[in-house]
Motif scaffolding. Structure first.
Motif, PDB file in Angstrom:
ATOM      1  N   ILE A  76       0.859  -1.301   0.113  1.00  0.00           N
ATOM      2  CA  ILE A  76      -0.053  -0.014   0.065  1.00  0.00           C
ATOM      3  C   ILE A  76       0.652   1.319  -0.061  1.00  0.00           C
ATOM      4  O   ILE A  76       2.151   1.084   0.444  1.00  0.00           O
ATOM      5  CB  ILE A  76      -0.925  -0.012   0.993  1.00  0.00           C
ATOM      6  N   LYS A  77       0.274   2.337  -0.531  1.00  0.00           N
ATOM      7  CA  LYS A  77       0.983   3.702  -0.612  1.00  0.00           C
ATOM      8  C   LYS A  77       1.052   4.140   0.880  1.00  0.00           C
ATOM      9  O   LYS A  77       0.120   4.045   1.492  1.00  0.00           O
ATOM     10  CB  LYS A  77      -0.097   4.669  -1.469  1.00  0.00           C
ATOM     11  N   CYS A  78       2.132   4.568   1.387  1.00  0.00           N
ATOM     12  CA  CYS A  78       2.419   4.848   2.737  1.00  0.00           C
ATOM     13  C   CYS A  78       3.625   5.969   2.703  1.00  0.00           C
ATOM     14  O   CYS A  78       4.673   5.625   2.868  1.00  0.00           O
ATOM     15  CB  CYS A  78       2.846   3.725   3.457  1.00  0.00           C
ATOM     16  N   PRO A  79       3.362   7.311   2.778  1.00  0.00           N
ATOM     17  CA  PRO A  79       4.445   8.305   2.629  1.00  0.00           C
ATOM     18  C   PRO A  79       5.258   8.251   4.067  1.00  0.00           C
ATOM     19  O   PRO A  79       6.472   8.679   3.726  1.00  0.00           O
ATOM     20  CB  PRO A  79       3.688   9.635   2.687  1.00  0.00           C
ATOM     21  N   SER A  80       4.964   7.558   5.004  1.00  0.00           N
ATOM     22  CA  SER A  80       5.677   7.598   6.009  1.00  0.00           C
ATOM     23  C   SER A  80       6.827   6.854   5.935  1.00  0.00           C
ATOM     24  O   SER A  80       7.864   6.666   6.924  1.00  0.00           O
ATOM     25  CB  SER A  80       5.052   7.214   7.431  1.00  0.00           C
ATOM     26  N   ARG A  82      10.159   4.955   3.709  1.00  0.00           N
ATOM     27  CA  ARG A  82      11.116   5.168   2.492  1.00  0.00           C
ATOM     28  C   ARG A  82      10.580   4.603   0.974  1.00  0.00           C
ATOM     29  O   ARG A  82       9.974   3.338   1.120  1.00  0.00           O
ATOM     30  CB  ARG A  82      12.573   4.621   2.957  1.00  0.00           C
ATOM     31  N   GLY A  83      10.733   5.295   0.224  1.00  0.00           N
ATOM     32  CA  GLY A  83       9.946   5.023  -1.117  1.00  0.00           C
ATOM     33  C   GLY A  83       8.554   5.173  -1.365  1.00  0.00           C
ATOM     34  O   GLY A  83       7.970   5.069  -2.446  1.00  0.00           O
ATOM     35  N   GLY A  84       7.784   5.442  -0.072  1.00  0.00           N
ATOM     36  CA  GLY A  84       6.285   5.936  -0.167  1.00  0.00           C
ATOM     37  C   GLY A  84       5.417   4.633  -0.385  1.00  0.00           C
ATOM     38  O   GLY A  84       4.084   4.653  -0.518  1.00  0.00           O
ATOM     39  N   MET A  85       5.934   3.230  -0.583  1.00  0.00           N
ATOM     40  CA  MET A  85       5.145   1.972  -0.557  1.00  0.00           C
ATOM     41  C   MET A  85       5.558   1.053   0.458  1.00  0.00           C
ATOM     42  O   MET A  85       6.908   1.062   0.937  1.00  0.00           O
ATOM     43  CB  MET A  85       5.187   1.583  -1.904  1.00  0.00           C
ATOM     44  N   ILE A  86       4.855   0.178   0.939  1.00  0.00           N
ATOM     45  CA  ILE A  86       5.064  -0.898   1.813  1.00  0.00           C
ATOM     46  C   ILE A  86       4.546  -2.277   1.547  1.00  0.00           C
ATOM     47  O   ILE A  86       3.502  -2.140   0.917  1.00  0.00           O
ATOM     48  CB  ILE A  86       4.829  -0.404   3.366  1.00  0.00           C
ATOM     49  N   LYS A 122       2.331  -6.197  11.609  1.00  0.00           N
ATOM     50  CA  LYS A 122       2.847  -7.515  12.690  1.00  0.00           C
ATOM     51  C   LYS A 122       4.299  -7.461  12.949  1.00  0.00           C
ATOM     52  O   LYS A 122       4.823  -7.874  13.887  1.00  0.00           O
ATOM     53  CB  LYS A 122       2.331  -8.956  12.056  1.00  0.00           C
ATOM     54  N   SER A 123       5.104  -6.927  11.734  1.00  0.00           N
ATOM     55  CA  SER A 123       6.485  -6.927  12.093  1.00  0.00           C
ATOM     56  C   SER A 123       7.158  -5.636  11.154  1.00  0.00           C
ATOM     57  O   SER A 123       6.413  -5.363  10.174  1.00  0.00           O
ATOM     58  CB  SER A 123       7.233  -8.107  11.650  1.00  0.00           C
ATOM     59  N   ILE A 124       8.062  -5.248  11.570  1.00  0.00           N
ATOM     60  CA  ILE A 124       8.973  -4.029  10.812  1.00  0.00           C
ATOM     61  C   ILE A 124       9.536  -4.777   9.669  1.00  0.00           C
ATOM     62  O   ILE A 124      10.053  -5.798   9.824  1.00  0.00           O
ATOM     63  CB  ILE A 124       9.827  -3.353  11.762  1.00  0.00           C
ATOM     64  N   VAL A 125       9.444  -4.012   8.346  1.00  0.00           N
ATOM     65  CA  VAL A 125      10.209  -4.404   7.421  1.00  0.00           C
ATOM     66  C   VAL A 125      11.250  -3.462   6.947  1.00  0.00           C
ATOM     67  O   VAL A 125      11.569  -2.319   7.378  1.00  0.00           O
ATOM     68  CB  VAL A 125       9.109  -4.309   5.974  1.00  0.00           C
ATOM     69  N   ALA A 126      12.047  -3.830   5.959  1.00  0.00           N
ATOM     70  CA  ALA A 126      13.570  -3.036   5.779  1.00  0.00           C
ATOM     71  C   ALA A 126      13.127  -1.686   5.234  1.00  0.00           C
ATOM     72  O   ALA A 126      14.011  -0.884   5.715  1.00  0.00           O
ATOM     73  CB  ALA A 126      14.086  -3.760   4.694  1.00  0.00           C
ATOM     74  N   SER A 127      11.891  -1.460   4.637  1.00  0.00           N
ATOM     75  CA  SER A 127      11.780   0.097   3.954  1.00  0.00           C
ATOM     76  C   SER A 127      11.455   0.955   5.355  1.00  0.00           C
ATOM     77  O   SER A 127      11.635   2.382   5.107  1.00  0.00           O
ATOM     78  CB  SER A 127      10.598   0.138   3.146  1.00  0.00           C
ATOM     79  N   GLN A 128      11.022   0.506   6.478  1.00  0.00           N
ATOM     80  CA  GLN A 128      11.104   1.197   7.776  1.00  0.00           C
ATOM     81  C   GLN A 128      11.986   1.573   8.586  1.00  0.00           C
ATOM     82  O   GLN A 128      12.131   2.049   9.503  1.00  0.00           O
ATOM     83  CB  GLN A 128       9.879   0.608   8.780  1.00  0.00           C
ATOM     84  N   LYS A 129      13.137   0.947   8.391  1.00  0.00           N
ATOM     85  CA  LYS A 129      14.438   0.712   9.254  1.00  0.00           C
ATOM     86  C   LYS A 129      15.291   1.906   8.804  1.00  0.00           C
ATOM     87  O   LYS A 129      15.169   2.278   7.640  1.00  0.00           O
ATOM     88  CB  LYS A 129      15.395  -0.448   9.077  1.00  0.00           C
ATOM     89  N   GLY A 130      15.950   2.756   9.578  1.00  0.00           N
ATOM     90  CA  GLY A 130      16.749   3.803   9.386  1.00  0.00           C
ATOM     91  C   GLY A 130      18.043   3.306   8.750  1.00  0.00           C
ATOM     92  O   GLY A 130      18.447   2.121   8.383  1.00  0.00           O
ATOM     93  N   GLY A 131      18.637   4.510   8.046  1.00  0.00           N
ATOM     94  CA  GLY A 131      19.783   4.156   7.336  1.00  0.00           C
ATOM     95  C   GLY A 131      19.996   4.479   5.992  1.00  0.00           C
ATOM     96  O   GLY A 131      19.059   4.709   5.361  1.00  0.00           O
TER      97      GLY A 131
END
Length: 131
Positions: A76-80, A82-86, A122-131
């Motif tokens: 889904i589109k998610c501006p929060s 990185r990349g705007g999609m998750i 349910k769990s964090i994915v790579a696009s949500q991690k800092g760095g």
């Protein structure tokens, strides 16, 4: 907005909201200093709120039946993020269906429904991690 469930493109919602939440374990406020003493266990978890205002009976059934899958792999589109999609695993935490319109007989084919549900990540994915 396009969103997918387990790779299948689904009906575009009438409204969509993403909430970004941090989860903690046993946080408390110090009685001495008033400072928050927290133990963050996950940062940036998503809670999605979606609704469809005018669904046919078939559309309402498809949307609601999909919410019983656990996990639901949602793209889904998610501006929060990185990349705007998750693409991440979610579960449905709340669902509702409300009739807007129906005929005066037992034939429900012309009924229209409002469907809404909340999805919890349910769990964090790579696009949500800092760095």
């Amino acid at each position: 907005m396009i969103w997918k469930l387990n790779g299948k493109t689904m009906k575009t919602p009438s409204s969509y909201k993403d909430n970004i939440e941090d989860l903690d374990n046993d946080s408390y406020t110090s009685k001495v200093t008033g400072a928050l003493i927290d133990n963050v266990i996950a940062t940036g978890m998503l809670k999605l709120e979606m609704s469809w205002d005018y669904c046919t009976e078939e559309e309402a059934e498809e949307l609601l039946q999909a919410t019983y899958q656990n996990p639901m792999v949602v793209t889904i589109k998610c501006p929060s993020v990185r990349g705007g999609m998750i693409t991440a695993p979610f579960r449905c935490s709340k669902r509702s269906c409300e009739m807007h319109l129906t005929g005066k007989d037992e034939n429900t084919s012309k009924s229209r429904w409002k469907v809404s549900f909340n999805l919890m990540q349910k769990s964090i994915v790579a696009s949500q991690k800092g760095g």
